[in-house]
Design a protein around this motif. Structure first.
Motif, PDB file in Angstrom:
ATOM      1  N   GLY A  43       0.788  -1.229   0.000  1.00 40.83           N
ATOM      2  CA  GLY A  43       0.000   0.000   0.000  1.00 40.83           C
ATOM      3  C   GLY A  43       0.817   1.275   0.000  1.00 40.83           C
ATOM      4  O   GLY A  43       0.270   2.362   0.211  1.00 40.83           O
ATOM      5  N   VAL A  44       2.114   1.176  -0.294  1.00 46.42           N
ATOM      6  CA  VAL A  44       2.989   2.348  -0.234  1.00 46.42           C
ATOM      7  C   VAL A  44       2.678   3.360  -1.334  1.00 46.42           C
ATOM      8  O   VAL A  44       2.916   4.561  -1.173  1.00 46.42           O
ATOM      9  N   PHE A  45       2.096   2.913  -2.461  1.00 50.54           N
ATOM     10  CA  PHE A  45       1.834   3.811  -3.589  1.00 50.54           C
ATOM     11  C   PHE A  45       0.441   4.447  -3.559  1.00 50.54           C
ATOM     12  O   PHE A  45       0.090   5.214  -4.458  1.00 50.54           O
ATOM     13  N   GLN A  46      -0.374   4.138  -2.581  1.00 52.13           N
ATOM     14  CA  GLN A  46      -1.757   4.626  -2.575  1.00 52.13           C
ATOM     15  C   GLN A  46      -1.809   6.156  -2.526  1.00 52.13           C
ATOM     16  O   GLN A  46      -0.922   6.800  -1.962  1.00 52.13           O
ATOM     17  N   SER A  47      -2.885   6.729  -3.087  1.00 50.44           N
ATOM     18  CA  SER A  47      -2.966   8.197  -3.229  1.00 50.44           C
ATOM     19  C   SER A  47      -4.099   8.809  -2.420  1.00 50.44           C
ATOM     20  O   SER A  47      -4.726   9.770  -2.854  1.00 50.44           O
ATOM     21  N   ARG A  48      -4.367   8.274  -1.246  1.00 45.41           N
ATOM     22  CA  ARG A  48      -5.457   8.816  -0.441  1.00 45.41           C
ATOM     23  C   ARG A  48      -4.970   9.884   0.534  1.00 45.41           C
ATOM     24  O   ARG A  48      -5.547  10.076   1.593  1.00 45.41           O
ATOM     25  N   LEU A  49      -3.910  10.584   0.186  1.00 42.50           N
ATOM     26  CA  LEU A  49      -3.342  11.621   1.042  1.00 42.50           C
ATOM     27  C   LEU A  49      -3.455  12.974   0.364  1.00 42.50           C
ATOM     28  O   LEU A  49      -3.562  13.056  -0.862  1.00 42.50           O
ATOM     29  N   PRO A  50      -3.420  14.083   1.121  1.00 44.17           N
ATOM     30  CA  PRO A  50      -3.312  15.399   0.501  1.00 44.17           C
ATOM     31  C   PRO A  50      -2.044  15.474  -0.345  1.00 44.17           C
ATOM     32  O   PRO A  50      -1.082  14.724  -0.116  1.00 44.17           O
ATOM     33  N   GLN A  51      -2.018  16.395  -1.314  1.00 47.66           N
ATOM     34  CA  GLN A  51      -0.894  16.451  -2.249  1.00 47.66           C
ATOM     35  C   GLN A  51       0.447  16.591  -1.552  1.00 47.66           C
ATOM     36  O   GLN A  51       1.407  15.887  -1.887  1.00 47.66           O
ATOM     37  N   SER A  52       0.549  17.483  -0.568  1.00 53.06           N
ATOM     38  CA  SER A  52       1.842  17.703   0.090  1.00 53.06           C
ATOM     39  C   SER A  52       2.334  16.437   0.780  1.00 53.06           C
ATOM     40  O   SER A  52       3.524  16.099   0.722  1.00 53.06           O
TER      41      SER A  52
END
Length: 352
Positions: A43-52
């Motif tokens: 799950g290291v590549f997941q994109s459920r974070l704010p851009q910064s």
């Protein structure tokens, strides 16, 4: 996944999946597939974070990997840049069907944008041409080098449609009329899965189009394209500084007379890392284009100084082809010639 847990996962993957094969990557052009898959599965590549937070997470991953093997760090740069293109695309198929496969480790991504980036800087003509056909585009031309490719890989391209339009697309390697030839024999980075790609009327359906207005789209993704290259140098520089420190007692401690010591390398590295952190956390990364280019150029300079100093500190043992210092030396020269190259960067900065 929290920051501490993520760092632990990354370090475990490096220790278990990467370190045992670093010499094989360098000397036998071995592609570190299991390492990249393990990161995706965790799950290291997941994109459920704010851009910064995504930028800080990804740059940290590339730096940690490059400290052990910059070839693999470069593969991750390719993969994460490709994911960035899809995240910012208006194409729901790519965002909802292909991006999740990149993020969970089932697919890998490449970025065939070396030639387009040079085109937008006025250095080259576009190598790919496209014409509109029912349901999509037909693309022809050749890209001499695209990295991080293989059976379950996709990669980005930009092609001209006449004189006034450029399109950007995401293309699977297993595509009819796409011929690929592996490129090895380089000074370094032979495990990067680099191929020449020849397009002979390759059909690109509309669902693979990232943007039909690539000129505008490139201005959005180009800052991250450059930003993700910076930690490649950070990792190699940190490894060189650590190597210098381990050699401090050699030959009666005479290394202390050498003009470049690890403390100054680490001091400058920390200053550059602080600048990257400020850029990653700025409200609009796209507005940081000039600071990014300047930082990218300074990172190359520091990395080259660090690896050359490491060769001197280590002495004769560094001159074995299989030594870590000689590998880092070759990796650093690749970084200097990675698009945007040093001369490319100098031109862009002097024209601003």
């Amino acid at each position: 996944m929290g920051t501490t847990e993520r760092k632990h996962v990354i370090e475990s993957c490096i220790q278990e999946k990467l370190k045992p094969v670093v010499r094989k990557i360098d000397s036998e052009a071995f592609y570190p597939l299991e390492f990249i898959k393990a990161l995706g599965n965790a799950g290291v590549f997941q994109s459920r974070l704010p851009q910064s937070e995504t930028l800080l997470r990804d740059t940290g991953l590339i730096e940690a990997t490059s400290k052990t093997c910059m070839t693999t760090g470069f593969n991750l740069w390719c993969h994460l840049a490709a994911a960035t293109y899809l995240r910012r695309s208006g194409n729901p198929y790519l965002r909802e069907s292909v991006l999740p496969l990149l993020e969970d480790g089932r697919l890998r991504g490449g970025t065939g944008l070396s030639n387009p980036m040079k085109y937008y800087a006025g250095l080259e003509k576009l190598h790919l041409k496209a014409r509109r056909v029912p349901g999509g585009y037909s693309v022809s031309g050749q890209l001499p080098m695209v990295s991080n490719l293989g059976t379950d890989h996709w990669f980005a391209i930009i092609a001209s449609v006449g004189e006034s339009q450029r399109i950007m697309a995401f293309v699977p390697c297993q595509n009819e009329n796409l011929a690929m030839k592996e490129k090895i024999g380089y000074l370094a980075l032979n495990g990067s899965a680099t191929y020449s790609c020849s397009f002979h009327d390759v059909f690109i359906p509309d669902e693979w189009i990232i943007s039909e207005q690539a000129d505008d789209y490139v201005s959005q993704i180009r800052p991250v394209f450059v930003l993700y290259q910076i930690p490649l140098g950070f990792g190699v520089t940190a490894a060189a500084a650590e190597s210098i420190e381990k050699a401090a007692d050699r030959q009666g401690g005479c290394n202390r007379y050498l003009p470049i010591q690890s403390i100054e390398i680490r001091d400058e590295l920390n200053r550059l890392k602080e600048r990257l952190h400020r850029i990653c956390t700025s409200p609009n990364v796209a507005e940081q284009w000039k600071p990014l280019l300047q930082l990218r150029l300074e990172v190359v300079s520091l990395t080259l100084r660090a690896v050359q100093a490491d060769m001197l500190h280590q002495g004769g043992s560094a001159y074995l082809q299989v030594s870590d210092p000689s590998r880092r030396l070759r990796e650093a020269y690749f970084l200097a010639n990675l698009t945007p190259t040093v001369r490319h960067l100098e031109k862009l900065l002097q024209q601003m």
